[in-house]
Write a protein that holds these residues in place. Structure first.
Motif, short mmCIF file in Angstrom:
data_model
loop_
_atom_site.label_atom_id
_atom_site.label_comp_id
_atom_site.label_asym_id
_atom_site.label_seq_id
_atom_site.Cartn_x
_atom_site.Cartn_y
_atom_site.Cartn_z
N VAL A 42 0.84 -1.20 0.00
CA VAL A 42 0.00 0.00 0.00
C VAL A 42 0.87 1.25 0.00
O VAL A 42 2.01 1.22 0.47
CB VAL A 42 -0.97 0.03 1.20
N VAL A 43 0.35 2.33 -0.56
CA VAL A 43 1.05 3.62 -0.60
C VAL A 43 0.05 4.73 -0.35
O VAL A 43 -1.15 4.55 -0.60
CB VAL A 43 1.75 3.85 -1.96
N PRO A 44 0.52 5.89 0.12
CA PRO A 44 -0.39 7.04 0.18
C PRO A 44 -0.89 7.35 -1.23
O PRO A 44 -0.12 7.26 -2.20
CB PRO A 44 0.49 8.17 0.73
N CYS A 45 -2.13 7.72 -1.37
CA CYS A 45 -2.70 7.97 -2.70
C CYS A 45 -2.05 9.15 -3.41
O CYS A 45 -2.14 9.25 -4.63
CB CYS A 45 -4.22 8.15 -2.59
N ALA A 46 -1.36 10.01 -2.68
CA ALA A 46 -0.65 11.14 -3.30
C ALA A 46 0.64 10.68 -4.00
O ALA A 46 1.22 11.43 -4.77
CB ALA A 46 -0.33 12.20 -2.26
N GLU A 47 1.07 9.44 -3.72
CA GLU A 47 2.25 8.88 -4.38
C GLU A 47 1.81 8.02 -5.56
O GLU A 47 0.65 7.59 -5.63
CB GLU A 47 3.04 8.02 -3.39
N GLU A 48 2.73 7.75 -6.49
CA GLU A 48 2.40 6.91 -7.65
C GLU A 48 1.99 5.51 -7.20
O GLU A 48 2.59 4.93 -6.30
CB GLU A 48 3.60 6.82 -8.60
N HIS A 49 0.94 5.01 -7.86
CA HIS A 49 0.43 3.67 -7.60
C HIS A 49 -0.29 3.18 -8.85
O HIS A 49 -0.52 3.95 -9.78
CB HIS A 49 -0.49 3.65 -6.37
N THR A 50 -0.66 1.91 -8.87
CA THR A 50 -1.34 1.34 -10.04
C THR A 50 -2.67 0.69 -9.69
O THR A 50 -3.29 0.06 -10.54
CB THR A 50 -0.43 0.31 -10.72
N GLY A 51 -3.12 0.85 -8.46
CA GLY A 51 -4.40 0.29 -8.05
C GLY A 51 -5.03 1.09 -6.94
O GLY A 51 -4.33 1.71 -6.13
N GLU A 52 -6.37 1.06 -6.90
CA GLU A 52 -7.12 1.76 -5.86
C GLU A 52 -8.37 0.94 -5.56
O GLU A 52 -9.12 0.57 -6.46
CB GLU A 52 -7.51 3.15 -6.36
N VAL A 53 -8.62 0.66 -4.28
CA VAL A 53 -9.80 -0.09 -3.89
C VAL A 53 -11.01 0.84 -4.07
O VAL A 53 -11.13 1.84 -3.37
CB VAL A 53 -9.72 -0.59 -2.43
N TYR A 54 -11.86 0.52 -5.05
CA TYR A 54 -12.97 1.41 -5.39
C TYR A 54 -14.32 0.96 -4.85
O TYR A 54 -15.26 1.75 -4.82
CB TYR A 54 -13.05 1.65 -6.89
N ALA A 55 -14.44 -0.26 -4.42
CA ALA A 55 -15.72 -0.72 -3.91
C ALA A 55 -15.51 -1.87 -2.95
O ALA A 55 -14.56 -2.65 -3.08
CB ALA A 55 -16.62 -1.16 -5.06
N GLU A 56 -16.41 -1.97 -1.99
CA GLU A 56 -16.37 -3.07 -1.03
C GLU A 56 -17.79 -3.47 -0.70
O GLU A 56 -18.64 -2.63 -0.44
CB GLU A 56 -15.63 -2.65 0.24
N LEU A 57 -18.03 -4.74 -0.72
CA LEU A 57 -19.34 -5.30 -0.37
C LEU A 57 -19.14 -6.28 0.76
O LEU A 57 -18.32 -7.20 0.66
CB LEU A 57 -19.95 -6.02 -1.59
N ILE A 58 -19.88 -6.10 1.84
CA ILE A 58 -19.88 -7.07 2.93
C ILE A 58 -21.10 -7.96 2.69
O ILE A 58 -22.24 -7.51 2.78
CB ILE A 58 -19.94 -6.39 4.32
N MET A 59 -20.83 -9.20 2.39
CA MET A 59 -21.89 -10.15 2.04
C MET A 59 -22.63 -10.62 3.29
O MET A 59 -22.08 -10.62 4.39
CB MET A 59 -21.30 -11.31 1.26
#
Length: 185
Positions: free
Chosen positions: A93-110
């Motif tokens: 994981v990295v701070p979002c202000a730093e370069e990255h290639t993925g972001e958790v955009y959704a979460e579902l608790i079943m």
């Protein structure tokens, strides 16, 4: 504890577009080993917002919606053939202000209940992440230059850890900073 990653690629794009990831349990012997895994790997987060404050290898079960991930540094990501699976214990994981290639955009608790089965879980993951993708990015997955990957429970984590979290991660071949929310690309 490990998360198992299954990679699926769309040949028309040279991205790791739809990599479905499942959560799996590795059997461990000795309570001290289990305690060591359970107590380490916390992502450095600010209070009270909970955003990542420094690059770290976070426990695979500690990933939250909004977290930014360096998928290129995720062990095995991009190295597996379509449909292959591999296990990871931690997620970079990295701070979002730093370069990255993925972001958790959704979460579902079943909902609780019996494990729906591997095929049903995989289908739920693909359908739900596909639908949530357009809500987050601003264009459909089919029109986007971005892909998705994610994590979902296996029977073992469902039954032994009460794992009900299905998480979708928007993925990019090129590093970016900030969020891809609403980029419409």
């Amino acid at each position: 504890m490990n998360r198992t990653v299954r990679t699926v690629r769309r040949p028309a794009r040279l991205l790791a577009v739809a990599a479905a990831a499942t959560v799996s349990l590795t059997l461990l012997t000795g309570c001290s080993v289990l305690d060591g895994i359970m107590s380490s790997g916390d992502a450095p987060r600010d209070e009270p917002g909970g955003e990542i404050t420094a690059s770290a290898d976070a426990d695979a079960f500690e990933i939250l919606k909004g977290d930014c991930i360096d998928l290129g540094a995720l062990e095995g990501y991009g190295e597996t053939a379509e449909g292959e699976e591999y296990e990871v214990e931690s997620v970079p994981v990295v701070p979002c202000a730093e370069e990255h290639t993925g972001e958790v955009y959704a979460e579902l608790i079943m909902d609780d209940g019996e494990y729906p089965g591997d095929e049903a879980m995989s289908k739920k993951f693909d359908e739900w992440c596909y639908d949530e993708f357009e809500k987050f990015v601003g264009v459909s997955y089919d029109e986007s230059v971005y892909g998705y990957t994610g994590f979902y429970p296996t029977q073992a984590t469902w039954e032994q850890l009460d794992d009900r979290a299905l998480q979708c991660i928007v993925s990019s071949e090129e590093p970016f900073t900030g969020s891809l929310e609403g980029v419409a690309e």
